[in-house]
Write a protein that holds these residues in place. Structure first.
Motif, short mmCIF file in Angstrom:
data_model
loop_
_atom_site.label_atom_id
_atom_site.label_comp_id
_atom_site.label_asym_id
_atom_site.label_seq_id
_atom_site.Cartn_x
_atom_site.Cartn_y
_atom_site.Cartn_z
N ALA A 217 0.82 -1.20 0.00
CA ALA A 217 0.00 0.00 0.00
C ALA A 217 0.86 1.26 0.00
CB ALA A 217 -0.92 0.00 1.22
N LYS A 218 0.20 2.39 -0.19
CA LYS A 218 0.89 3.67 -0.08
C LYS A 218 1.46 3.80 1.33
CE LYS A 218 -2.28 5.95 -3.31
NZ LYS A 218 -3.29 7.03 -3.47
N PRO A 219 2.55 4.57 1.49
CA PRO A 219 3.18 4.68 2.82
C PRO A 219 2.20 5.05 3.93
CG PRO A 219 4.59 5.67 1.17
CD PRO A 219 3.31 5.32 0.46
N GLN A 220 1.30 5.97 3.67
CA GLN A 220 0.38 6.42 4.71
C GLN A 220 -0.73 5.42 5.01
OE1 GLN A 220 0.73 7.69 1.69
NE2 GLN A 220 -1.16 8.54 0.84
N LEU A 221 -0.76 4.31 4.24
CA LEU A 221 -1.81 3.31 4.43
C LEU A 221 -1.23 1.91 4.69
CD1 LEU A 221 -4.16 4.37 1.49
CD2 LEU A 221 -4.42 4.96 3.90
N LYS A 222 0.03 1.84 5.07
CA LYS A 222 0.68 0.53 5.19
C LYS A 222 0.34 -0.21 6.48
CE LYS A 222 4.55 0.56 2.04
NZ LYS A 222 5.99 0.27 1.85
N VAL A 223 0.24 0.51 7.58
CA VAL A 223 0.06 -0.18 8.87
C VAL A 223 -1.14 0.40 9.62
CG1 VAL A 223 1.08 -0.74 11.11
CG2 VAL A 223 2.50 -0.74 9.05
N VAL A 224 -2.03 -0.50 10.04
CA VAL A 224 -3.19 -0.11 10.83
C VAL A 224 -2.93 -0.48 12.29
CG1 VAL A 224 -5.66 -0.46 11.24
CG2 VAL A 224 -4.77 -0.46 8.90
N ILE A 225 -3.13 0.48 13.17
CA ILE A 225 -3.00 0.26 14.61
C ILE A 225 -4.40 0.29 15.23
CG2 ILE A 225 -2.08 1.18 16.78
CD1 ILE A 225 0.07 0.12 14.90
N SER A 226 -4.67 -0.66 16.12
CA SER A 226 -5.94 -0.63 16.84
C SER A 226 -5.66 -0.38 18.32
CB SER A 226 -6.71 -1.95 16.67
OG SER A 226 -6.03 -3.02 17.28
N VAL A 227 -6.56 0.35 18.94
CA VAL A 227 -6.41 0.69 20.36
C VAL A 227 -7.73 0.40 21.07
CG1 VAL A 227 -5.83 2.49 22.03
CG2 VAL A 227 -4.84 2.58 19.73
N VAL A 228 -7.65 -0.28 22.21
CA VAL A 228 -8.81 -0.49 23.06
C VAL A 228 -8.42 -0.10 24.47
CG1 VAL A 228 -9.76 -2.36 21.65
CG2 VAL A 228 -8.21 -2.91 23.53
N GLY A 229 -9.37 0.42 25.23
CA GLY A 229 -9.02 0.82 26.58
C GLY A 229 -10.22 1.25 27.40
N GLU A 230 -9.92 1.73 28.59
CA GLU A 230 -10.93 2.24 29.51
C GLU A 230 -10.50 3.64 29.96
OE1 GLU A 230 -13.69 0.56 30.59
OE2 GLU A 230 -13.24 -1.25 29.41
N THR A 231 -11.44 4.57 29.97
CA THR A 231 -11.12 5.92 30.41
C THR A 231 -12.32 6.55 31.10
OG1 THR A 231 -10.31 8.11 29.74
CG2 THR A 231 -11.79 6.98 28.22
N THR A 232 -12.05 7.46 32.02
CA THR A 232 -13.11 8.18 32.70
C THR A 232 -13.26 9.59 32.16
OG1 THR A 232 -11.52 8.85 34.40
CG2 THR A 232 -12.82 6.88 34.85
N ILE A 233 -12.56 9.90 31.06
CA ILE A 233 -12.70 11.21 30.43
C ILE A 233 -14.16 11.37 30.00
CG2 ILE A 233 -12.06 12.65 28.47
CD1 ILE A 233 -9.32 11.26 28.51
N ASN A 234 -14.80 12.45 30.43
CA ASN A 234 -16.22 12.65 30.13
C ASN A 234 -16.44 13.22 28.74
OD1 ASN A 234 -17.20 11.75 32.63
ND2 ASN A 234 -16.67 13.70 33.57
N GLU A 235 -15.79 14.31 28.44
CA GLU A 235 -15.92 14.92 27.12
C GLU A 235 -14.53 15.26 26.62
OE1 GLU A 235 -18.32 15.37 25.04
OE2 GLU A 235 -19.87 14.54 26.34
N TYR A 236 -14.35 15.06 25.36
CA TYR A 236 -13.05 15.36 24.76
C TYR A 236 -13.13 16.69 24.04
CZ TYR A 236 -9.27 15.26 21.38
OH TYR A 236 -8.18 15.60 20.63
N GLU A 237 -12.28 17.64 24.45
CA GLU A 237 -12.32 18.97 23.86
C GLU A 237 -10.93 19.44 23.47
OE1 GLU A 237 -14.25 21.44 26.70
OE2 GLU A 237 -16.23 20.57 26.35
N GLY A 238 -10.05 18.49 23.16
CA GLY A 238 -8.67 18.86 22.91
C GLY A 238 -8.30 19.08 21.46
N SER A 239 -9.16 18.71 20.50
CA SER A 239 -8.79 18.86 19.10
C SER A 239 -9.76 19.81 18.42
CB SER A 239 -8.82 17.50 18.39
OG SER A 239 -10.15 17.11 18.17
N ASP A 240 -9.74 19.83 17.11
CA ASP A 240 -10.61 20.73 16.37
C ASP A 240 -12.09 20.42 16.59
OD1 ASP A 240 -8.61 22.20 15.34
OD2 ASP A 240 -8.61 21.30 13.35
#
Length: 250
Positions: A217-240
């Motif tokens: 694949a193209k460089p930007q599409l070569k590797v897929v990472i998956s993430v699973v977890g637990e968090t108590t963050i209520n609302e995410y307001e850190g990005s756009d």
């Protein structure tokens, strides 16, 4: 939990300010497609976008309507590569997609981007209760040590996500490192990095692994990472904009 929809968020970018807004949500489940505008009170959604110059898509004029179809809406299908092009199979390979791909797979891989407008599709983080999960292509792959480490990476292998506090371009950058060699593979994409930065900072539990490797694949599409977890963050307001797709327990 029962089968959940394949969800993509439609993002509009104001070409003057470069700010992005989550204006609508496209989902697919059991052969039915649904599109609706994002009318929540969260920041950077439709109302704020309209205050900053956005006008509803001509194919979806009613902002209060939930549109449904048994095939991908023509307005979005036109954003996909033409299946009749002679190099279509090579294109699928470059996107890391199998022959049994779906239109939603292709829309996600390409972002549905056209040179003529400011729309883009992105996949959200899924969250239900305190649990969250998402997957993404490694950002910046071609610029770091990913290519050197590619043949050593294995599907299912754990990778490390760490905050990069001195990154001059992103105050909430999260770097991805090979657990075995320590090689810098790239970064968590900016859409998601603020959320993961906060998860790491709070020392919440999560596990990140190599989900898929697309060697051709193209460089930007070569590797897929998956993430699973637990968090108590209520609302995410850190990005756009808020990238979390909240799910109900079923």
């Amino acid at each position: 939990m029962s089968n959940r929809p394949f969800v993509l968020w439609l993002i509009w970018q104001n070409q003057e300010t470069r700010q992005r807004y989550h204006i609508g949500t496209l989902s697919s489940l059991n052969g039915e497609y649904t599109f609706s505008y994002e009318l929540s009170g969260k920041r950077r959604t439709l109302i704020e976008a309209m205050e900053n110059g956005y006008r509803p898509h001509l194919a979806f004029r009613d902002v209060n309507k939930v549109y449904k179809s048994n095939r991908l809406f023509d307005a979005f299908a036109r954003r996909l590569p033409d299946k009749r092009r002679p190099d279509f199979h090579e294109l699928l390979e470059s996107l890391g997609l199998p022959k049994d791909y779906t239109d939603m797979d292709l829309l996600r891989a390409t972002g549905g981007r056209l040179a003529t407008d400011p729309y883009e599709f992105v996949a959200p983080i899924y969250r239900y209760g305190n649990h969250f999960d998402f997957d993404f292509f490694i950002a910046g792959w071609r610029y770091y040590e990913g290519e050197k480490a590619l043949r050593e990476l294995k599907i299912g292998e754990e990778v490390r996500l760490e905050r990069e506090l001195k990154n001059p371009k992103d105050k909430k950058a999260v770097v991805i490192l090979s657990t075995k060699s320590g090689s810098k593979l790239g970064y968590v994409p900016a859409f998601y990095s603020g959320f993961m930065f906060d998860v790491i900072e709070k020392q919440d539990q999560f596990y990140a692994k190599v989900e898929k490797i697309n060697y051709n694949a193209k460089p930007q599409l070569k590797v897929v990472i998956s993430v699973v977890g637990e968090t108590t963050i209520n609302e995410y307001e850190g990005s756009d904009f808020n990238i979390i797709e909240r799910l109900e327990f079923v």
